[in-house]
Design a protein around this motif. Structure first.
Motif, PDB file in Angstrom:
ATOM      1  N   CYS A  56       0.145   3.930   1.088  1.00 28.49           N
ATOM      2  CA  CYS A  56       0.165   4.585   2.693  1.00 28.49           C
ATOM      3  C   CYS A  56      -0.907   3.802   3.526  1.00 28.49           C
ATOM      4  O   CYS A  56      -1.423   3.007   3.072  1.00 28.49           O
ATOM      5  N   GLU A  57      -0.605   4.256   4.897  1.00 28.60           N
ATOM      6  CA  GLU A  57      -1.313   3.352   5.986  1.00 28.60           C
ATOM      7  C   GLU A  57      -1.742   4.424   7.045  1.00 28.60           C
ATOM      8  O   GLU A  57      -1.137   5.535   7.245  1.00 28.60           O
ATOM      9  N   ASN A  58      -2.992   4.365   7.485  1.00 28.17           N
ATOM     10  CA  ASN A  58      -3.663   5.060   8.572  1.00 28.17           C
ATOM     11  C   ASN A  58      -2.546   5.126   9.746  1.00 28.17           C
ATOM     12  O   ASN A  58      -2.304   3.975  10.074  1.00 28.17           O
ATOM     13  N   SER A  66      -5.756  11.737  12.541  1.00 28.45           N
ATOM     14  CA  SER A  66      -5.473  10.560  11.523  1.00 28.45           C
ATOM     15  C   SER A  66      -4.919  10.854  10.382  1.00 28.45           C
ATOM     16  O   SER A  66      -5.718  11.583   9.598  1.00 28.45           O
ATOM     17  N   PRO A  73       1.024  -1.116   0.241  1.00 30.41           N
ATOM     18  CA  PRO A  73       0.116   0.014  -0.008  1.00 30.41           C
ATOM     19  C   PRO A  73       0.755   1.315   0.075  1.00 30.41           C
ATOM     20  O   PRO A  73       1.916   1.299   0.631  1.00 30.41           O
ATOM     21  N   CYS A 108      -3.043   9.400   6.304  1.00 33.66           N
ATOM     22  CA  CYS A 108      -2.699   8.195   5.521  1.00 33.66           C
ATOM     23  C   CYS A 108      -1.106   8.539   5.284  1.00 33.66           C
ATOM     24  O   CYS A 108      -0.857   9.249   4.413  1.00 33.66           O
ATOM     25  N   LYS A 109      -0.501   7.862   6.261  1.00 28.59           N
ATOM     26  CA  LYS A 109       1.133   8.084   6.279  1.00 28.59           C
ATOM     27  C   LYS A 109       1.631   7.233   5.236  1.00 28.59           C
ATOM     28  O   LYS A 109       1.524   5.987   4.920  1.00 28.59           O
ATOM     29  N   SER A 162     -12.066  17.066   1.909  1.00 19.73           N
ATOM     30  CA  SER A 162     -11.850  16.433   3.252  1.00 19.73           C
ATOM     31  C   SER A 162     -12.847  16.789   4.063  1.00 19.73           C
ATOM     32  O   SER A 162     -13.520  17.807   4.015  1.00 19.73           O
ATOM     33  N   VAL A 216      -6.158   8.163  -2.999  1.00 17.33           N
ATOM     34  CA  VAL A 216      -5.596   7.812  -1.825  1.00 17.33           C
ATOM     35  C   VAL A 216      -4.965   9.053  -1.221  1.00 17.33           C
ATOM     36  O   VAL A 216      -4.605  10.010  -1.949  1.00 17.33           O
ATOM     37  N   GLY A 217      -4.646   9.142   0.009  1.00 15.99           N
ATOM     38  CA  GLY A 217      -4.391  10.211   0.764  1.00 15.99           C
ATOM     39  C   GLY A 217      -5.024  11.553   0.569  1.00 15.99           C
ATOM     40  O   GLY A 217      -6.318  11.639   0.694  1.00 15.99           O
ATOM     41  N   THR A 262       3.946   5.048   3.140  1.00 13.14           N
ATOM     42  CA  THR A 262       4.556   3.763   3.613  1.00 13.14           C
ATOM     43  C   THR A 262       6.415   4.012   3.102  1.00 13.14           C
ATOM     44  O   THR A 262       6.477   4.391   2.308  1.00 13.14           O
TER      45      THR A 262
END
Length: 167
Positions: free
Chosen positions: A42-44, A159, A40, A161-162, A103, A131-132, A164
């Motif tokens: 990014c991940e939360n 929170s 992925p 979406c950081k 957002s 994404v993001g 990866t």
């Protein structure tokens, strides 16, 4: 046991070994290659109040809400040059006059960091179509701000979406 019988058993055993090895080799040769799981982008992740959010941690998807061809791709490339992680690129499902950041949390530090890259961008509620952080560049968009903002400090827990691989 006679020499002829011993030779016959040895040849039969060797023949059986060759057949088994051939079947095993053919099975291994015709087996499909294992498929890698896609990583992925990014991940939360939770960002604590007072923490710094940097450009290399933020994934930005850019969509074209104007009639100009290639605007989303060019904008995404400019953001990537500034250190952001490129997300999805494409056409917006609806036209836009101005630059919009979609957002439901306008105080999110990742949203604020992306907003500071654009002149006159407004945060509007919108479904995530990429994404993001989702940016829709509109008809009035000309360029990013000359001043590059490298990071923002989270005012409250949030929170994001950081990206990866970012720290």
């Amino acid at each position: 046991m006679s020499g002829a019988l011993r030779s016959a058993l040895t040849l039969a055993t060797l023949g059986l070994i060759v057949v088994v090895a051939t079947l095993w080799g053919w099975s291994a040769f015709t087996e499909p290659f294992p498929e890698d799981e896609p990583v992925p982008i990014c991940e939360n992740a939770t960002v604590a109040a007072g923490s710094e959010v940097r450009r290399d941690q933020v994934v930005v998807s850019v969509f074209n809400g104007s009639g100009r061809s290639g605007l989303a791709g060019a904008t995404s490339a400019q953001l990537e040059e500034r250190g952001f992680v490129a997300g999805d690129v494409g056409d917006s499902p609806q036209p836009a006059a101005t630059t919009q950041i979609w957002s439901f949390d306008p105080t999110n530090p990742a949203v604020q960091l992306v907003k500071k890259q654009f002149k006159g961008a407004e945060v509007v509620p919108g479904d995530p179509i990429g994404v993001g952080i989702v940016v829709v560049v509109g008809e009035k968009f000309t360029s990013l701000r000359k001043k590059q903002v490298e990071s923002v400090v989270a005012k409250s827990d949030a929170s994001i979406c950081k990206a990866t691989g970012s720290e």
